[in-house]
Design a protein around this motif. Structure first.
Motif, PDB file in Angstrom:
ATOM      1  N   MET A   1       0.536 -14.650   4.762  1.00 33.23           N
ATOM      2  CA  MET A   1       1.734 -15.486   4.688  1.00 33.23           C
ATOM      3  C   MET A   1       1.426 -16.913   5.115  1.00 33.23           C
TER       4      MET A   1
ATOM      5  N   HIS B   1       2.046 -20.042   2.591  1.00 35.87           N
ATOM      6  CA  HIS B   1       2.933 -21.149   2.930  1.00 35.87           C
ATOM      7  C   HIS B   1       2.167 -22.454   3.107  1.00 35.87           C
TER       8      HIS B   1
ATOM      9  N   ILE C   1       3.414 -25.546   0.812  1.00 37.00           N
ATOM     10  CA  ILE C   1       3.980 -26.718   1.475  1.00 37.00           C
ATOM     11  C   ILE C   1       2.962 -27.833   1.622  1.00 37.00           C
TER      12      ILE C   1
ATOM     13  N   ALA D   1       1.497 -23.824   9.719  1.00 38.29           N
ATOM     14  CA  ALA D   1       2.400 -22.824   9.150  1.00 38.29           C
ATOM     15  C   ALA D   1       2.776 -21.779  10.199  1.00 38.29           C
TER      16      ALA D   1
END
Length: 81
Positions: free
Chosen positions: A36, A40, A44, A51
């Motif tokens: 994850m 991310h 981003i 993150a």
């Protein structure tokens, strides 16, 4: 719907559901945190460490919002009753 019992019950269930969301988010993060964080970070455009920090900041802000918007009014209603 305006009785204190109904409002107290509503806030109680809101509190339970919000804590379940927090626990689920932390459980999913603890199981899949590397994947994850990578996902991310790519989406981003930040580093993996940023993150991870951002996730914990969001969870803490959500927890504070639940405390102020659900727990405190629930306790106040319980005192009033």
């Amino acid at each position: 719907m305006n009785s204190l019992d109904t409002i107290s019950t509503f806030l109680g269930w809101c509190m339970v559901l919000n804590f379940a969301v927090i626990l689920l988010a932390v459980l999913i993060w603890s199981l899949f945190h590397e994947g994850m964080a990578n996902l991310h970070a790519k989406i981003i455009g930040i580093t993996r460490e940023e993150a991870k920090v951002t996730f914990f900041r969001i969870v803490q802000q959500y927890r504070l919002a639940v405390a102020f918007l659900n727990v405190v009014p629930y306790i106040a209603l319980q005192i009033m009753m």
